[in-house]
Design a protein around this motif. Sequence first.
Motif, PDB file in Angstrom:
ATOM      1  N   PHE A  49       8.514   0.551  18.441  1.00  0.00           N
ATOM      2  CA  PHE A  49       8.985  -0.811  18.125  1.00  0.00           C
ATOM      3  C   PHE A  49       8.405  -2.150  18.641  1.00  0.00           C
ATOM      4  CE2 PHE A  49      13.010   1.756  17.179  1.00  0.00           C
ATOM      5  CZ  PHE A  49      13.056   1.346  15.885  1.00  0.00           C
ATOM      6  N   MET A  50       7.822  -2.201  19.900  1.00  0.00           N
ATOM      7  CA  MET A  50       6.951  -3.023  20.438  1.00  0.00           C
ATOM      8  C   MET A  50       5.501  -3.254  19.815  1.00  0.00           C
ATOM      9  SD  MET A  50       5.159  -3.340  24.083  1.00  0.00           S
ATOM     10  CE  MET A  50       3.581  -2.363  23.518  1.00  0.00           C
ATOM     11  N   LEU A  51       5.120  -2.173  19.330  1.00  0.00           N
ATOM     12  CA  LEU A  51       3.773  -2.367  18.466  1.00  0.00           C
ATOM     13  C   LEU A  51       4.270  -2.738  17.181  1.00  0.00           C
ATOM     14  CD1 LEU A  51       0.816  -1.611  18.085  1.00  0.00           C
ATOM     15  CD2 LEU A  51       1.291   0.497  17.527  1.00  0.00           C
ATOM     16  N   LEU A  52       5.383  -2.670  16.538  1.00  0.00           N
ATOM     17  CA  LEU A  52       5.621  -3.220  15.187  1.00  0.00           C
ATOM     18  C   LEU A  52       5.754  -4.761  15.338  1.00  0.00           C
ATOM     19  CD1 LEU A  52       8.059  -0.357  13.759  1.00  0.00           C
ATOM     20  CD2 LEU A  52       5.848  -1.073  12.896  1.00  0.00           C
ATOM     21  N   GLY A  53       6.400  -4.954  16.632  1.00  0.00           N
ATOM     22  CA  GLY A  53       6.512  -6.540  16.971  1.00  0.00           C
ATOM     23  C   GLY A  53       5.261  -7.054  17.170  1.00  0.00           C
ATOM     24  N   VAL A  54       4.227  -6.471  17.856  1.00  0.00           N
ATOM     25  CA  VAL A  54       2.995  -7.019  18.070  1.00  0.00           C
ATOM     26  C   VAL A  54       2.334  -7.260  16.807  1.00  0.00           C
ATOM     27  CG1 VAL A  54       0.788  -6.424  18.945  1.00  0.00           C
ATOM     28  CG2 VAL A  54       2.679  -6.188  20.292  1.00  0.00           C
ATOM     29  N   ILE A  55       2.425  -6.266  15.869  1.00  0.00           N
ATOM     30  CA  ILE A  55       1.885  -6.433  14.691  1.00  0.00           C
ATOM     31  C   ILE A  55       2.337  -7.906  13.887  1.00  0.00           C
ATOM     32  CG2 ILE A  55       1.454  -5.488  12.367  1.00  0.00           C
ATOM     33  CD1 ILE A  55       1.336  -2.641  13.731  1.00  0.00           C
ATOM     34  N   ALA A  56       3.556  -7.595  13.808  1.00  0.00           N
ATOM     35  CA  ALA A  56       4.170  -8.997  12.997  1.00  0.00           C
ATOM     36  C   ALA A  56       3.991 -10.306  13.874  1.00  0.00           C
ATOM     37  CB  ALA A  56       5.697  -8.823  13.008  1.00  0.00           C
ATOM     38  N   ILE A  57       3.746 -10.337  14.837  1.00  0.00           N
ATOM     39  CA  ILE A  57       3.544 -11.450  15.507  1.00  0.00           C
ATOM     40  C   ILE A  57       2.051 -12.091  15.262  1.00  0.00           C
ATOM     41  CG2 ILE A  57       3.273 -12.874  17.966  1.00  0.00           C
ATOM     42  CD1 ILE A  57       5.651 -11.318  18.827  1.00  0.00           C
ATOM     43  N   LEU A 147       1.641  -7.784   4.704  1.00  0.00           N
ATOM     44  CA  LEU A 147       1.942  -7.344   5.909  1.00  0.00           C
ATOM     45  C   LEU A 147       1.872  -5.769   5.900  1.00  0.00           C
ATOM     46  CD1 LEU A 147       3.054  -7.887   8.802  1.00  0.00           C
ATOM     47  CD2 LEU A 147       5.274  -7.761   8.077  1.00  0.00           C
ATOM     48  N   VAL A 148       2.195  -5.048   4.808  1.00  0.00           N
ATOM     49  CA  VAL A 148       2.018  -3.567   4.881  1.00  0.00           C
ATOM     50  C   VAL A 148       0.618  -3.322   5.044  1.00  0.00           C
ATOM     51  CG1 VAL A 148       2.301  -1.717   3.573  1.00  0.00           C
ATOM     52  CG2 VAL A 148       4.169  -3.167   3.538  1.00  0.00           C
ATOM     53  N   VAL A 149      -0.246  -3.838   4.251  1.00  0.00           N
ATOM     54  CA  VAL A 149      -1.647  -3.664   4.639  1.00  0.00           C
ATOM     55  C   VAL A 149      -2.297  -3.981   5.937  1.00  0.00           C
ATOM     56  CG1 VAL A 149      -3.997  -4.228   3.542  1.00  0.00           C
ATOM     57  CG2 VAL A 149      -2.087  -3.985   1.585  1.00  0.00           C
ATOM     58  N   PHE A 150      -1.512  -5.011   6.430  1.00  0.00           N
ATOM     59  CA  PHE A 150      -1.985  -5.599   7.781  1.00  0.00           C
ATOM     60  C   PHE A 150      -1.683  -4.374   8.729  1.00  0.00           C
ATOM     61  CE2 PHE A 150      -1.300  -7.700  11.662  1.00  0.00           C
ATOM     62  CZ  PHE A 150      -2.573  -8.166  11.972  1.00  0.00           C
ATOM     63  N   ILE A 175      -7.843  -0.251   1.661  1.00  0.00           N
ATOM     64  CA  ILE A 175      -6.441  -0.058   1.770  1.00  0.00           C
ATOM     65  C   ILE A 175      -5.923  -0.606   0.386  1.00  0.00           C
ATOM     66  CG2 ILE A 175      -4.170  -0.323   2.764  1.00  0.00           C
ATOM     67  CD1 ILE A 175      -5.645  -0.753   5.224  1.00  0.00           C
ATOM     68  N   HIS A 176      -6.625  -1.528  -0.193  1.00  0.00           N
ATOM     69  CA  HIS A 176      -6.269  -2.083  -1.527  1.00  0.00           C
ATOM     70  C   HIS A 176      -6.750  -1.398  -2.536  1.00  0.00           C
ATOM     71  CE1 HIS A 176      -4.686  -5.948  -0.281  1.00  0.00           C
ATOM     72  NE2 HIS A 176      -5.489  -6.152   0.701  1.00  0.00           N
ATOM     73  N   ILE A 177      -7.460  -0.447  -2.443  1.00  0.00           N
ATOM     74  CA  ILE A 177      -8.003   0.402  -3.867  1.00  0.00           C
ATOM     75  C   ILE A 177      -7.195   1.722  -3.752  1.00  0.00           C
ATOM     76  CG2 ILE A 177      -9.857   1.664  -4.569  1.00  0.00           C
ATOM     77  CD1 ILE A 177     -11.661  -0.136  -2.970  1.00  0.00           C
TER      78      ILE A 177
END
Length: 466
Positions: A49-57, A147-150, A175-177
């Motif tokens: 969950f911490m990593l998901l928060g880091v990604i979002a920020i 955000l999903v791709v990121f 990832i977009h292909i």
Amino acid sequence: MLFNSIEYVILLGITLACYWICPSLRGRQWIVLLSSVYFYMSWSKEFGFMLLGVIAINWIIAGRISSARSRSWLVLSCVLNLALLCYFKYMNFFLENIEAVARFEDPSFEIGLLKIILPLGISFYVFELISYQVDVFQGKFKHEENLVVFAIFVLFFPHLIAGPICRASQFMPQIHIKQRLEGAHFYNGLYYFVAGLALKCGIADGIAPFINVIFKTPEQYSGFDNLFAVIGFGVQILCDFWGYSLMALGAALLFGYVLPYNFNAPYSSLSIKEFWRRWHITLSNWLRDYLYIALGGSRNEAKWKIQRNLILTMLLGGLWHGASWNFIIWGGIHGVALATNRWFENSRSPSSFKRVMQTAPVAWLLTMVVVFVAWIFFRAANVDDAMMMLERIVIPSAEWTQTKLAPLFFELLVLYLPLQWFVHYTTYRRDITTAFPWLAAVGFASLALFSYIYYVDGNDFIYFQF
């Protein structure tokens, strides 16, 4: 969840089946993301969950960097990411050194260490996030608004824990292909995975027990055994990390994604500069592009400043590997060697002397001496053990040639030589599925058989600790 575990193979197999069955690109992206989240949370839900928060920020801040082109937002992102890394990785190291200094005045002084668990892969994903923010700020890459791709860029489970360190420009466009299932990609993916397994579980894990006991108590072993423990560790760490990287590349290819290579026969290098172009290539490129150049690089700089930049870069690269003076010394050895290498190339030394020093045997031997002496500090538990090992190796004694090493250790060292050549030739230099189809079949069967015969279970990958 280790790459060489049945749990990982099951996760990879289920994810691949769902990925290729799914008809939509968006659905495939969600499948990869959810599997990656599950992979990380199988180790720790809290850090997941911490990593998901880091990604979002980081995604939000990158959006601000992209729209405002403000250096302040870039500085904020770097400070936040590095603060996270420093707390988890270096806080206790910092406190230990404060305590050591304070004890010169008060021997009873105790500061107390924190109970900190190092999140898996934090050094790798922090570096990826910083490179992304810098590239967006410099206009080298457009901010990813999905955000999903990121999140997949950071979380993609085959490379999440120990790299290779990917750039957004290398991975995000893929990832977009909506990837097509190609026979060459699928076979190469399986081949890379088996080749990495052979290096990791056949050579690295087989050598590890012999090395561990000598590095634990070097004073109890002869100079010969200490010397071969160092050589063995050099082989172990290469096969361990190269094996992981190949397994990561192989798993990614099964999804149709191409990740950057991380190794190119580093022990064939004829200079320390060449070594760092061949060893952990993605880290070397990151240090060059985001640290060395930021310090001033070699453009329009006085010679002493260039040498300083090289040494500082490698000192910080050593510290990146771990919170220990051993890693700083390891980085310092490489930094001084790189600075010396550059000085020698530009020096006015007699041409005859230069020719001798640059002949292949001499240049290779000097390079390997630097690399393997540095490995002693990288692997030893502390500086005292490293110095003891060096002392046992270089100081002659009556028992110097005695050995307690089992024949299996030397057998694995001998087997490493043809194995590393074959794996390098069939993964880095040639695409065996198109160049030599018969060699592909023989190679796959041989590597699988080798892995089965020499398989050793239960060892974490060395770079998981970084």
